[in-house]
Each structure stands twice: as C-alpha cells, then as structure tokens.
Design a protein around this motif. Sequence first.
Motif, PDB file in Angstrom:
ATOM      1  N   SER A 193       0.807  -1.224   0.000  1.00  0.00           N
ATOM      2  CA  SER A 193       0.000   0.000   0.000  1.00  0.00           C
ATOM      3  C   SER A 193       0.838   1.271   0.000  1.00  0.00           C
ATOM      4  O   SER A 193       0.293   2.372  -0.077  1.00  0.00           O
ATOM      5  CB  SER A 193      -0.951   0.011   1.210  1.00  0.00           C
ATOM      6  OG  SER A 193      -0.220  -0.093   2.416  1.00  0.00           O
ATOM      7  N   SER A 229      -9.560   1.251  -0.865  1.00  0.00           N
ATOM      8  CA  SER A 229      -8.193   0.944  -1.253  1.00  0.00           C
ATOM      9  C   SER A 229      -8.123   0.582  -2.738  1.00  0.00           C
ATOM     10  O   SER A 229      -7.225   1.024  -3.458  1.00  0.00           O
ATOM     11  CB  SER A 229      -7.658  -0.208  -0.398  1.00  0.00           C
ATOM     12  OG  SER A 229      -6.319  -0.507  -0.723  1.00  0.00           O
ATOM     13  N   PRO A 261      -7.200  -6.302  -1.961  1.00  0.00           N
ATOM     14  CA  PRO A 261      -7.101  -5.448  -0.769  1.00  0.00           C
ATOM     15  C   PRO A 261      -8.302  -5.700   0.135  1.00  0.00           C
ATOM     16  O   PRO A 261      -9.227  -6.437  -0.226  1.00  0.00           O
ATOM     17  CB  PRO A 261      -7.116  -4.034  -1.351  1.00  0.00           C
ATOM     18  CG  PRO A 261      -7.850  -4.163  -2.643  1.00  0.00           C
ATOM     19  CD  PRO A 261      -7.527  -5.528  -3.172  1.00  0.00           C
ATOM     20  N   GLU A 265      -0.065   3.288  -2.796  1.00  0.00           N
ATOM     21  CA  GLU A 265      -1.494   3.510  -2.949  1.00  0.00           C
ATOM     22  C   GLU A 265      -1.819   4.992  -2.830  1.00  0.00           C
ATOM     23  O   GLU A 265      -2.742   5.494  -3.458  1.00  0.00           O
ATOM     24  CB  GLU A 265      -2.236   2.722  -1.873  1.00  0.00           C
ATOM     25  CG  GLU A 265      -3.737   2.758  -1.972  1.00  0.00           C
ATOM     26  CD  GLU A 265      -4.360   1.913  -0.886  1.00  0.00           C
ATOM     27  OE1 GLU A 265      -4.995   2.484   0.021  1.00  0.00           O
ATOM     28  OE2 GLU A 265      -4.197   0.689  -0.927  1.00  0.00           O
ATOM     29  N   GLN A 325      -8.322   3.701  -4.883  1.00  0.00           N
ATOM     30  CA  GLN A 325      -7.045   4.413  -4.915  1.00  0.00           C
ATOM     31  C   GLN A 325      -6.131   3.800  -5.974  1.00  0.00           C
ATOM     32  O   GLN A 325      -5.460   4.503  -6.736  1.00  0.00           O
ATOM     33  CB  GLN A 325      -6.366   4.318  -3.550  1.00  0.00           C
ATOM     34  CG  GLN A 325      -7.013   5.134  -2.458  1.00  0.00           C
ATOM     35  CD  GLN A 325      -6.425   6.527  -2.378  1.00  0.00           C
ATOM     36  OE1 GLN A 325      -6.907   7.443  -3.027  1.00  0.00           O
ATOM     37  NE2 GLN A 325      -5.397   6.710  -1.593  1.00  0.00           N
TER      38      GLN A 325
END
Length: 701
Positions: free
Chosen positions: A309, A334, A329, A312, A337
């Motif tokens: 991440s 998430s 995820p 991210e 993103q």
Amino acid sequence: MTTVTGLNAALEYHVVNTLRWPALRPLQEASVAPVRSGADCLLVAPTAGGKTEAATFPVLSRMVDEEWRGLSVIYVTPLKALLNNLHPRLEQYAAWLGRTVGLWHGDIGDSARQSMLNEPPDVLLTTPESLESMLVSRRVDHRALFSGVRAIIVDEVHAFAGGDRGWHLLAVLERLQRISGQPIQRIGLSATVGNPNELIVWLQGSNASAGRPAEVVRDTSASTLPPPEVTLDYVGSVENAALVLSRLHRGEKRLAFCVSRAQAEELAYELRKREVMTFVSHSSLSVDERRRSEQAFAEARDCVIVATSTLELGIDIGDLDRVIQIDAPFSVASFLQRLGRTGRRPGSTRNALFLATSNEAFLRAAGLLRLWVDGFVEPVIPPPSPRHLVAQQLLALALQEGRFSRASWRDWWAGLPMFDDAELVLDHLIAREFLASDGGMLFIGPAAEKEFGRRYFMELLSSFVTDLELTVMHGRNEIGTLSPMSLPERAADGSRPLLLAGRAWKVLDIDWKRHVVMVEPDENKGASRWHSALVPEAFEMVRARRDVLLGADPGVTLSRRGAERLALVREERAPTVSDRGLVVIETEHEKQLWAWGGLRAHQTLIAAVGESGRAGATNEAIQWPVDYDLSALASCDVTDAVPLISPEAVDGLKFSAALPRDLAVETLGERFADRGGAAEIADARRVLVVNTDGDEPSLGS
C-alpha cells in the motif's frame, strides 16, 4: 486558457504559460471560490485528480492577495516519501509568487532545520509528528514560528481519520490554532469516501462548534469517463502470477500491488528470475532503496514495480499502463485508490487485473468487486474513545509549555470531543506521577521521565507503535529492515537465506547490540516473512462474499480460469450458505454458525451472550460450544457488548502505560466492537445443518 480562473493573476499567468495547461481540471476549477473564501473544505477526487493544485493554487492566491507573511501555510501528509515527492512541485508554484517552501521531517538534517528557523518559509511541508516535535522542542520558539499560520492542508485525510494518527493530528491542530490566536482554515484532500460530510466536520474540530463554514467539493468529471476495464483471474500461486505478468502486456509499465511485504518480495524475485525489469517498494525497504526503485520505474517503460500500500497514496511514479492486483485489498476504498493510478493519459482507460493465488483470495476479490460495482465505498470512521492519545496530549502540553494549570488545559483543545474523558485521564496521570503537581501547576513527573523520557521524549511524540527492527546491510548500503521474528531459519548447511528488495541474500552476521544484519548476495531464493495477525474485515466485505456464493455476479470480466474457479468455489462453500438464512453446522464437537459478519461483529456477539471464554471466531464463522443453545441469540442485547481483549493487545496500545488498566481495556473493547453487525446476526434466521464429523452436511428443514 479561455476562462478566468479566479486565481491570483500572476499564478494564472504561470498556469497558462509555464505549465501550458489549457484549463483547470473540474475539481481545481470548483475549489477556487470556496477555498479563497476561507471556508474549511474537503476536496474529493480519485488518485491523480489534481487535488494538490486544487488546494494550493487558491491558498497561494490568498497568501499573496491578503499579504500573509512568514510561515502561514502548513501542508501535512502521512508519508515522508509523499512530502519528498511534492516538495519540488510546490516549491516551483510558490517561487512564481516570490514565496518559499520548506520541508521538515525526520530525515531532514539539523543545518536545514536551523535555516528554516532563522528564516521561516511561507509554506511548510511536514508530518503531524514533526509538527509536535517543533511544538515541544526547546530549540524552537513555537510562538514566533506558528503565530502567523492561516491555513493547513491535510493530504490523504482519509488515511489519517481512519486511525489514531487522525486524532493526534486533530489535537495538534487545536494547539497550533491557540498559538496562532485566530481560526486556521482546514483543507482536506481525499480519495472517494463513503461519508464526506461527516469527514469534513471531523476535520474542522473546534471550527465546527464555532460555526465556521465548511464545504465538500467533489470531482464530477469521473462520471463522464469510460467505464474501467477490470478482470478477475485465478492463477493459484505467486509463481504463476509472475509467469502471467512476464508474458502479459510486454512493453508496458505495470504496477503490481500485493497484500503483504512477503508476497511482494516473492513476486519481485520470481519476475526477475524471468528477466522482467522489476522494482520493489514497501515499508521495510530503506529510503534510498525505495527512492531508487520509484525513480527508475518513473523513467523506464517495459517494467513492473511491485508494491504494497506504500504506492497507494499520491506519490507520483509517472504514467502507468496497467494496475495488477495480486489477491485483493481489504476495502473498496483501497481498490479505488489503486484503480485511479491508471487512465491518466488522454485516450487511456482505467484498468485493473486481479490475479488470485488461492480460493480464499479469489472469493475476497469477487466480493470486493461486487461491492464496487454496486457503488459501495466504506465510510471513514475515526476509532472511538482515543483516551490513550488524550494522555499523550496532556503530557505533550507539559513538555511544550513547561507547566500548565489544571484549570487551563481545556483552552488548548477548545472542547474537542476526544477530550470528554480527559478529567479521568488527568486524575490518573497525577496519581501515578506521570504529571507532578505544585501550587496548582502541572509538569512532567518522574513516571513520565522513566516511561517516555528516552531520546528527548521521542517515543511520546509518535502516535503509532514501532517494533524493534533489524537493519539489513550489504557492505555500507542499507537494504531495509525486518523484525527479529522474521529472520529466516537456518538451512541444513547452517546458512540463513533471506529475500529482501526482490533479491536473494545470505546472512553473514547478526550484531544484536547494534541491531544490524550483514548480508551478501546469494543464489538461493531464501525466505521472506513478516508476522501478521488475522485481519478483522468489515461486515459489508464479508457479507459480499456470501452474496457471491449465493449467486451474485462479481460484475466484472472473468477470465476462463476465473469463471471455472468461481463455479468450483461456489460448489466447495455451498454447505456454508443458504438463501433461507444463516447456516449452522452441528458436529459432535461444536456448532458452527456461518454468520459471514466479520471478526468484530462475531466477537461482539460472543461477548453479548457471555460466551467469551468458550466460543471462537473467524471473519466468516463463529464456533460455539456444542452445548450452547443458539436460540438464546434472538433475545440477547448487544447495546453495551464489549469484546474480550487480551493482555497482549492492551500492552500493544500506544501510551497504555499512562492509562488505568481497566480504562485501556475498555478503550480497546469499544474500538473492536461492531454492535450493528452483531445485532443483525442475532436477529437473522438460522438453518440447521446436520453433520456427523467426516460426512457431507445437508440442509435441514
């Protein structure tokens, strides 16, 4: 530029002639008036939607037109890497107007810091922890430095608000506002969230109770974009994922997200073995290692960067052709993103390819995508009852001011709701000598010196827990870090093969005093592991998996392997779901309630019926004692249920030493509880399935 932007004329000139933009983006155009008005704002757009400029252009315009002097704007992000990435860009924008930008975080040296103190920049890029370190440092005249602050921009505000760092940031902002002696405009930048109106009120803090205006500004252009291309595939292993990536989309820039550092290391190694130009980025790599990877990736073409991440958030790594998601995820937000990393070039399309390495991961991906197709995005909910951070803030105030009166502490946080239990916490701090009292004044006591006083109270200034890490060195080059528990076991020949930064290493020596591991390159693949606990998933995420098992379409393109795997997973998991209610599988040893409600809801229900010592749970099911009468669930009251909290969990709560033990336990219990999900499970119809151990279960009547 064919229209007047509403920005300062000099800034508009450079947007047209230096950046050569034909127009502002929709979010940037929509944000000018509300930001320039001084209202608190939340600017919402997908990744790469131009949020930074949407905030900074009108704020810089205010700075010039209203003649702000000295340090007047603070720009906060959750990551130092993001600050480093933003610094040259914002420095250029400010320079157009004769203004300066400074960068201050843990990696900035003393000479650069002293230069900023001698001549403060107009804009300061920093983290909440660095802000607080400036407030408490004896080398910084915080009243002189922060007295002119007029606006603060909080990048990735959703990442702050969902955890303790958000409460810490909010409390530090209130202290800054008191020092400045005037309301500070608060501007949050966020990706798509499920509750933007609540998020802006949270960010406002005391500004909300004071009646300051607030506005949510959304990017409306996403609705006009072509639909993303999303595919779900099943590959069965990380090695097979690497094989697919080595053959697919050659000549393109691909960003492969992994669910763990260990998975990222293994994928990077397997890609390099197949002669794919590969870079790696995750939180356990050294700063230099990550910078080299991200810079090289930004400049390359036919390559893959493997990341967790860490990429991210809004770090700029250039234009991407493809996003690959290994497994899934744990939230729709998430995924949004990550999806937003693609489709940035004119004529390109947002896209994502899911490569599932197990049945469990495939089902999680299918459920997540079902939620995404339905338009669901998780609300950002700050963790309740941050009493441990109240203790931290009271101690930090004592460091900042030297001493404060018991009657005055409320003035520093202006009625911020997180301080509702502050009197109880303050009593404990005084009783246990974390704060000493003399003549009505409070100051740092001997218990605080002992518990937090090392390295000039640095441990007190960080709101998140950092475990002991060993630094991995190859000669003088730092490769990254790992915990002692993650050291690979010795092989038969006595060696310790290690996988880090996508490369194989042989452990030569471990210096436990210096916390250093010396390595050299090795041909053997070695191991990569970081310990992690079961992730408690949201009620909606787990229920979506049940819906998929019951026949809901994931709503995206399925590869041939993906379609075959979906049918297989549905067949294998069929005994655990029913369209007539929640399935109970009764065996000789236990009763399994397949509630599909997430670990938090399950543990809350267990606590509500008083079975915390005997029942167990996963995200999908609750294991009840065989003698427990499940009909009692229908009459249970979950209103005040608090899940059982282990002593280890309490010890892991940062600053728990400054709280009464029972209050620390209560704090963690309230944070883990999901009473809404527990109530829904208790009220649901149940279908009994008879299953003598080893036999195929069958639905009862």
